[in-house]
Motif scaffolding. Sequence first.
Motif, PDB file in Angstrom:
ATOM      1  N   GLN A 112      -0.775   1.881  -6.618  1.00  0.00           N
ATOM      2  CA  GLN A 112      -0.165   2.833  -7.536  1.00  0.00           C
ATOM      3  C   GLN A 112       1.359   2.766  -7.511  1.00  0.00           C
ATOM      4  N   GLY A 113       1.930   2.800  -6.295  1.00  0.00           N
ATOM      5  CA  GLY A 113       3.384   2.855  -6.174  1.00  0.00           C
ATOM      6  C   GLY A 113       3.899   4.268  -6.341  1.00  0.00           C
ATOM      7  N   ALA A 114       5.195   4.402  -6.585  1.00  0.00           N
ATOM      8  CA  ALA A 114       5.857   5.705  -6.721  1.00  0.00           C
ATOM      9  C   ALA A 114       5.654   6.563  -5.468  1.00  0.00           C
ATOM     10  N   GLY A 115       5.472   5.899  -4.331  1.00  0.00           N
ATOM     11  CA  GLY A 115       5.345   6.622  -3.067  1.00  0.00           C
ATOM     12  C   GLY A 115       3.948   7.114  -2.732  1.00  0.00           C
ATOM     13  N   PHE A 116       2.934   6.727  -3.508  1.00  0.00           N
ATOM     14  CA  PHE A 116       1.585   7.274  -3.283  1.00  0.00           C
ATOM     15  C   PHE A 116       0.936   6.729  -2.017  1.00  0.00           C
ATOM     16  N   GLU A 117       1.038   5.408  -1.803  1.00  0.00           N
ATOM     17  CA  GLU A 117       0.407   4.780  -0.641  1.00  0.00           C
ATOM     18  C   GLU A 117       1.472   4.488   0.415  1.00  0.00           C
ATOM     19  N   GLY A 118       1.504   5.321   1.452  1.00  0.00           N
ATOM     20  CA  GLY A 118       2.532   5.171   2.473  1.00  0.00           C
ATOM     21  C   GLY A 118       2.413   3.889   3.282  1.00  0.00           C
ATOM     22  N   TRP A 119       1.234   3.263   3.287  1.00  0.00           N
ATOM     23  CA  TRP A 119       0.975   2.078   4.107  1.00  0.00           C
ATOM     24  C   TRP A 119       1.309   0.771   3.411  1.00  0.00           C
ATOM     25  N   VAL A 120       1.549   0.800   2.095  1.00  0.00           N
ATOM     26  CA  VAL A 120       1.681  -0.436   1.321  1.00  0.00           C
ATOM     27  C   VAL A 120       2.890  -1.271   1.743  1.00  0.00           C
ATOM     28  N   GLU A 121       4.009  -0.618   1.999  1.00  0.00           N
ATOM     29  CA  GLU A 121       5.229  -1.354   2.348  1.00  0.00           C
ATOM     30  C   GLU A 121       5.019  -2.219   3.589  1.00  0.00           C
ATOM     31  N   ASP A 122       4.352  -1.660   4.601  1.00  0.00           N
ATOM     32  CA  ASP A 122       4.073  -2.436   5.810  1.00  0.00           C
ATOM     33  C   ASP A 122       3.147  -3.608   5.516  1.00  0.00           C
ATOM     34  N   PHE A 123       2.138  -3.377   4.672  1.00  0.00           N
ATOM     35  CA  PHE A 123       1.206  -4.458   4.333  1.00  0.00           C
ATOM     36  C   PHE A 123       1.923  -5.590   3.608  1.00  0.00           C
ATOM     37  N   LEU A 124       2.721  -5.245   2.599  1.00  0.00           N
ATOM     38  CA  LEU A 124       3.431  -6.275   1.841  1.00  0.00           C
ATOM     39  C   LEU A 124       4.405  -7.036   2.739  1.00  0.00           C
ATOM     40  N   GLY A 125       5.024  -6.330   3.681  1.00  0.00           N
ATOM     41  CA  GLY A 125       5.943  -6.977   4.605  1.00  0.00           C
ATOM     42  C   GLY A 125       5.256  -7.920   5.568  1.00  0.00           C
ATOM     43  N   SER A 126       3.943  -7.726   5.766  1.00  0.00           N
ATOM     44  CA  SER A 126       3.196  -8.564   6.699  1.00  0.00           C
ATOM     45  C   SER A 126       2.667  -9.844   6.067  1.00  0.00           C
ATOM     46  N   LEU A 127       2.756  -9.965   4.742  1.00  0.00           N
ATOM     47  CA  LEU A 127       2.240 -11.157   4.060  1.00  0.00           C
ATOM     48  C   LEU A 127       3.061 -12.384   4.428  1.00  0.00           C
ATOM     49  N   SER A 128       2.380 -13.481   4.599  1.00  0.00           N
ATOM     50  CA  SER A 128       3.074 -14.729   4.945  1.00  0.00           C
ATOM     51  C   SER A 128       3.868 -15.243   3.751  1.00  0.00           C
ATOM     52  N   ALA A 129       4.859 -16.074   4.035  1.00  0.00           N
ATOM     53  CA  ALA A 129       5.729 -16.599   2.979  1.00  0.00           C
ATOM     54  C   ALA A 129       4.969 -17.448   1.969  1.00  0.00           C
ATOM     55  N   ASP A 130       3.864 -18.058   2.404  1.00  0.00           N
ATOM     56  CA  ASP A 130       3.094 -18.914   1.498  1.00  0.00           C
ATOM     57  C   ASP A 130       1.907 -18.184   0.857  1.00  0.00           C
ATOM     58  N   SER A 131       1.869 -16.864   0.965  1.00  0.00           N
ATOM     59  CA  SER A 131       0.776 -16.096   0.355  1.00  0.00           C
ATOM     60  C   SER A 131       0.793 -16.237  -1.163  1.00  0.00           C
ATOM     61  N   THR A 132      -0.389 -16.439  -1.740  1.00  0.00           N
ATOM     62  CA  THR A 132      -0.514 -16.546  -3.200  1.00  0.00           C
ATOM     63  C   THR A 132      -1.002 -15.243  -3.828  1.00  0.00           C
ATOM     64  N   LEU A 133      -1.102 -14.188  -3.027  1.00  0.00           N
ATOM     65  CA  LEU A 133      -1.586 -12.904  -3.531  1.00  0.00           C
ATOM     66  C   LEU A 133      -0.655 -12.366  -4.615  1.00  0.00           C
ATOM     67  N   LYS A 134      -1.230 -12.045  -5.765  1.00  0.00           N
ATOM     68  CA  LYS A 134      -0.466 -11.440  -6.857  1.00  0.00           C
ATOM     69  C   LYS A 134      -0.492  -9.924  -6.674  1.00  0.00           C
ATOM     70  N   VAL A 135       0.678  -9.324  -6.540  1.00  0.00           N
ATOM     71  CA  VAL A 135       0.786  -7.896  -6.259  1.00  0.00           C
ATOM     72  C   VAL A 135       1.209  -7.149  -7.518  1.00  0.00           C
ATOM     73  N   VAL A 136       0.462  -6.109  -7.868  1.00  0.00           N
ATOM     74  CA  VAL A 136       0.730  -5.323  -9.069  1.00  0.00           C
ATOM     75  C   VAL A 136       1.024  -3.879  -8.679  1.00  0.00           C
ATOM     76  N   GLU A 137       2.227  -3.410  -8.991  1.00  0.00           N
ATOM     77  CA  GLU A 137       2.550  -1.994  -8.845  1.00  0.00           C
ATOM     78  C   GLU A 137       2.196  -1.330 -10.168  1.00  0.00           C
ATOM     79  N   ALA A 138       1.060  -0.667 -10.208  1.00  0.00           N
ATOM     80  CA  ALA A 138       0.491  -0.192 -11.471  1.00  0.00           C
ATOM     81  C   ALA A 138       1.407   0.755 -12.225  1.00  0.00           C
ATOM     82  N   SER A 139       2.149   1.599 -11.503  1.00  0.00           N
ATOM     83  CA  SER A 139       2.971   2.614 -12.165  1.00  0.00           C
ATOM     84  C   SER A 139       4.305   2.070 -12.683  1.00  0.00           C
TER      85      SER A 139
END
Length: 307
Positions: free
Chosen positions: A94-121
Amino acid sequence: MMIRNNRVLYIVLLAILTIYMAGCGSIASSKAKMVQGKVNVVTSFYPLYEFTRNIGGEYVNAINLVPAGVEPHDWSPKSRDIKNMTQAQIFVYQGAGFEGWVEDFLGSLSADSTLKVVEASKGADLIKTTENKEEYDPHAWLSPLNAMKMANNIKIALIEADPAHKDVFEQNYTKYAAKLTDLDARYKKEIGGTSKKEIAVSHHAFAYLCRDYGLTQMSIMGLSPDAEPTAQDLKKMNEFLKEHGLKYIFFEELVSDKLAKTLAKDAKVDTMVLNPIEGLTDEQMKSGKDYISIMDENLKNLVIALQ
């Protein structure tokens, strides 16, 4: 002696299994698996899952992280959830501060990750909660027009991940956007004809709905549904109920209604459900309810309360 030892071993194993299951959290998300030949999309909570399913159709395997009946504000992912997120093609939050855990998860992704991340809001018409900081009310999905923008962000990501089915995703989005447009029209018509324009709610989740349809909300709690109200908050709510001649306090299904019902009893008013649609209960899922049907139930209850 052997039988007794076997019984002891069985009890120990059962105890270990019970502890393990208690720690697993989401049974639904722990069972979820990647599907070959489809776009695997992990969504952070129910509305995003609903939008993804409607747009992706048969070409998408959508996994909703937060299990049925769980309030998502303070939920955080377990190891299996993180594995699913990293293995998927798309992760929608969702973004806009809804998921407090997301920032840590995104920061943990490896540099070669192909995951497409969508902030819906992103790009939705958000409401600021403070004057001086870029902090927003995250409950943007409760505006059908914002929901349309969020669904469009998901559509764009699906097309990028699977361009071969672009036409299908476009057609599905167009159909779903038309349903959201009709929903918005129903709200404007029904609420436009009511005599009152004020609502009393347990959780300050309905700012977008109020903005779109000319309502004012007074809440017992703040943006987080488990915030503790002060004596002054309760006094203000009582005064608000009396000032506007309100007959109902709205509560939500995924959070305890004890406080709302106690306050309603003291103020001699009734209670009704106004669902912020942060998740569905098992019963709602089994009966086939979805974002639009629950928004229509909300509209029905609002019209009753606003007479």
